[in-house]
Design a protein around this motif. Structure first.
Motif, mmCIF file in Angstrom:
data_model
loop_
_atom_site.group_PDB
_atom_site.id
_atom_site.type_symbol
_atom_site.label_atom_id
_atom_site.label_comp_id
_atom_site.label_asym_id
_atom_site.label_seq_id
_atom_site.Cartn_x
_atom_site.Cartn_y
_atom_site.Cartn_z
ATOM 1 N N ASP A 199 14.252 10.290 -4.094
ATOM 2 C CA ASP A 199 14.285 10.439 -2.638
ATOM 3 C C ASP A 199 12.968 11.074 -2.188
ATOM 4 N N LEU A 200 12.025 10.237 -1.740
ATOM 5 C CA LEU A 200 10.721 10.750 -1.348
ATOM 6 C C LEU A 200 10.812 11.620 -0.099
ATOM 7 N N ALA A 201 11.769 11.320 0.757
ATOM 8 C CA ALA A 201 11.891 12.090 1.990
ATOM 9 C C ALA A 201 12.294 13.534 1.682
ATOM 10 N N GLU A 202 13.053 13.708 0.611
ATOM 11 C CA GLU A 202 13.525 15.053 0.263
ATOM 12 C C GLU A 202 12.433 15.864 -0.438
ATOM 13 N N ARG A 203 11.678 15.208 -1.342
ATOM 14 C CA ARG A 203 10.664 15.940 -2.089
ATOM 15 C C ARG A 203 9.525 14.993 -2.454
ATOM 16 N N PRO A 204 8.580 14.766 -1.542
ATOM 17 C CA PRO A 204 7.482 13.835 -1.815
ATOM 18 C C PRO A 204 6.595 14.341 -2.953
ATOM 19 N N PRO A 205 6.337 13.500 -3.952
ATOM 20 C CA PRO A 205 5.444 13.892 -5.046
ATOM 21 C C PRO A 205 3.990 13.629 -4.667
ATOM 22 N N ARG A 206 3.086 14.174 -5.447
ATOM 23 C CA ARG A 206 1.660 13.963 -5.184
ATOM 24 C C ARG A 206 1.201 12.659 -5.830
ATOM 25 N N LEU A 207 0.531 11.832 -5.051
ATOM 26 C CA LEU A 207 0.032 10.559 -5.565
ATOM 27 C C LEU A 207 -1.223 10.800 -6.408
ATOM 28 N N ARG A 208 -1.192 10.332 -7.651
ATOM 29 C CA ARG A 208 -2.325 10.507 -8.549
ATOM 30 C C ARG A 208 -3.153 9.235 -8.678
ATOM 31 N N GLY A 209 -2.527 8.089 -8.433
ATOM 32 C CA GLY A 209 -3.224 6.818 -8.586
ATOM 33 C C GLY A 209 -2.216 5.687 -8.548
ATOM 34 N N VAL A 210 -2.649 4.506 -8.935
ATOM 35 C CA VAL A 210 -1.746 3.366 -9.071
ATOM 36 C C VAL A 210 -2.076 2.660 -10.378
ATOM 37 N N VAL A 211 -1.096 1.973 -10.923
ATOM 38 C CA VAL A 211 -1.317 1.197 -12.146
ATOM 39 C C VAL A 211 -0.780 -0.211 -11.909
ATOM 40 N N GLY A 212 -1.600 -1.199 -12.219
ATOM 41 C CA GLY A 212 -1.222 -2.588 -12.028
ATOM 42 C C GLY A 212 -1.253 -3.354 -13.331
ATOM 43 N N LEU A 229 0.839 -1.196 0.000
ATOM 44 C CA LEU A 229 0.000 0.000 0.000
ATOM 45 C C LEU A 229 0.876 1.248 0.000
ATOM 46 N N PRO A 230 0.405 2.328 -0.625
ATOM 47 C CA PRO A 230 1.106 3.603 -0.507
ATOM 48 C C PRO A 230 0.928 4.169 0.903
ATOM 49 N N VAL A 231 1.934 4.838 1.383
ATOM 50 C CA VAL A 231 1.844 5.577 2.638
ATOM 51 C C VAL A 231 1.827 7.048 2.259
ATOM 52 N N VAL A 232 0.747 7.734 2.638
ATOM 53 C CA VAL A 232 0.588 9.114 2.187
ATOM 54 C C VAL A 232 0.350 10.065 3.352
ATOM 55 N N ASP A 233 0.742 11.300 3.119
ATOM 56 C CA ASP A 233 0.425 12.399 4.027
ATOM 57 C C ASP A 233 -0.434 13.351 3.215
ATOM 58 N N GLY A 234 -1.743 13.236 3.368
ATOM 59 C CA GLY A 234 -2.641 13.974 2.492
ATOM 60 C C GLY A 234 -2.578 13.361 1.103
ATOM 61 N N GLU A 235 -2.072 14.128 0.125
ATOM 62 C CA GLU A 235 -1.899 13.615 -1.236
ATOM 63 C C GLU A 235 -0.444 13.283 -1.548
ATOM 64 N N LEU A 236 0.453 13.525 -0.611
ATOM 65 C CA LEU A 236 1.870 13.329 -0.861
ATOM 66 C C LEU A 236 2.300 11.894 -0.553
ATOM 67 N N LEU A 237 3.023 11.295 -1.472
ATOM 68 C CA LEU A 237 3.506 9.923 -1.302
ATOM 69 C C LEU A 237 4.784 9.924 -0.477
ATOM 70 N N LEU A 238 4.732 9.256 0.671
ATOM 71 C CA LEU A 238 5.890 9.187 1.557
ATOM 72 C C LEU A 238 6.676 7.893 1.376
ATOM 73 N N GLY A 239 5.986 6.833 0.962
ATOM 74 C CA GLY A 239 6.639 5.548 0.816
ATOM 75 C C GLY A 239 5.626 4.468 0.513
ATOM 76 N N VAL A 240 6.062 3.224 0.641
ATOM 77 C CA VAL A 240 5.203 2.065 0.405
ATOM 78 C C VAL A 240 5.439 1.069 1.531
ATOM 79 N N VAL A 241 4.357 0.507 2.051
ATOM 80 C CA VAL A 241 4.462 -0.526 3.089
ATOM 81 C C VAL A 241 3.850 -1.808 2.539
#
Length: 234
Positions: free
Chosen positions: A131-144, A41-53
């Motif tokens: 480097d997501l910690a330096e500049r987290p991008p905005r999560l728009r969706g996922v593609v599988g 799953l994505p780990v997000v802060d609002g719309e910002l992607l912080l990482g994946v767990v």
């Protein structure tokens, strides 16, 4: 300049994304994984992607616990479950080394990225960052994988039209009457006669690369048999 169809990730991605916040507990992460039947799953802060767990991140907790071997008594087996530190959160488990794509990425490139990294899905972000910690991008969706397979759902008539109009007509400048194009189940058949061996090779190579084409049946003849074209250079 060619105008061959190129489906983008933004056209097929899933925007209804199950995600967790950085302060989600291990129990909440596991519940979300089970709810969607996914492995990460994505780990997000609002719309910002912080990482994946992922499941593997959760299971890795067991590697740091002093777990005794299972106790066997008669026909029953008791598995010792590792104790999870009560304050462990998604931020403690997640990885920030995330492979991502943007909505303008072609589905073919996304598929190659998944295969290269052995992933089942990719986050879709505004601007991929190493480097997501330096500049987290905005999560728009996922593609599988299932999203990428949509390109193979194109109607056969649409495939045949693109081969006739774009590959044969616009790119190779062939007379429409020279080649008969039919498509069935994503398999395109080319029948007829073209001027040169190069025309035949290019026609088959470009048709094979069209989105939605499963295979090409080559029944093309040619008048001039000049040197063989290097298909890889097309």
């Amino acid at each position: 300049m060619t105008t061959l169809r190129r489906t983008l990730v933004g056209e097929v991605m899933t925007t209804d994304v199950e995600a967790v916040g950085p302060d989600a507990s291990v129990a909440q992460v596991v519940a979300a994984l089970r709810r969607r039947g996914v492995r990460a799953l994505p780990v997000v802060d609002g719309e910002l992607l912080l990482g994946v767990v992922s499941e593997a991140d959760v299971l890795r907790l067991a590697e740091h616990d002093d777990v005794e071997p299972p106790v066997v008594h008669r026909r029953r087996r008791w598995q010792h479950r590792p104790e999870v530190p009560p304050h462990t959160r998604a931020r403690d488990l997640m990885t920030t080394e995330v492979v991502a794509v943007d909505p303008g990425t072609g589905v073919a490139e996304a598929a190659r990225t998944m295969a290269a990294h052995r992933l089942g899905w990719l986050p879709v972000v505004d601007e991929p960052a190493a480097d997501l910690a330096e500049r987290p991008p905005r999560l728009r969706g996922v593609v599988g994988r299932a999203d990428l397979l949509r390109v193979f759902e194109r109607p056969d008539d649409d495939l045949a039209r693109e081969v006739r109009d774009e590959v044969l007509g616009r790119i190779l400048l062939l007379d429409p009457g020279q080649v008969t194009v039919t498509a069935a189940g994503g398999v395109v058949t080319l029948e007829g006669r073209v001027s040169t061996h190069a025309d035949a090779v290019v026609a088959v190579a470009l048709t094979r690369r069209l989105e939605g084409v499963v295979d090409v049946v080559d029944h093309l003849g040619h008048d001039v048999d000049e040197r063989t074209v290097d298909v890889k250079s097309l």
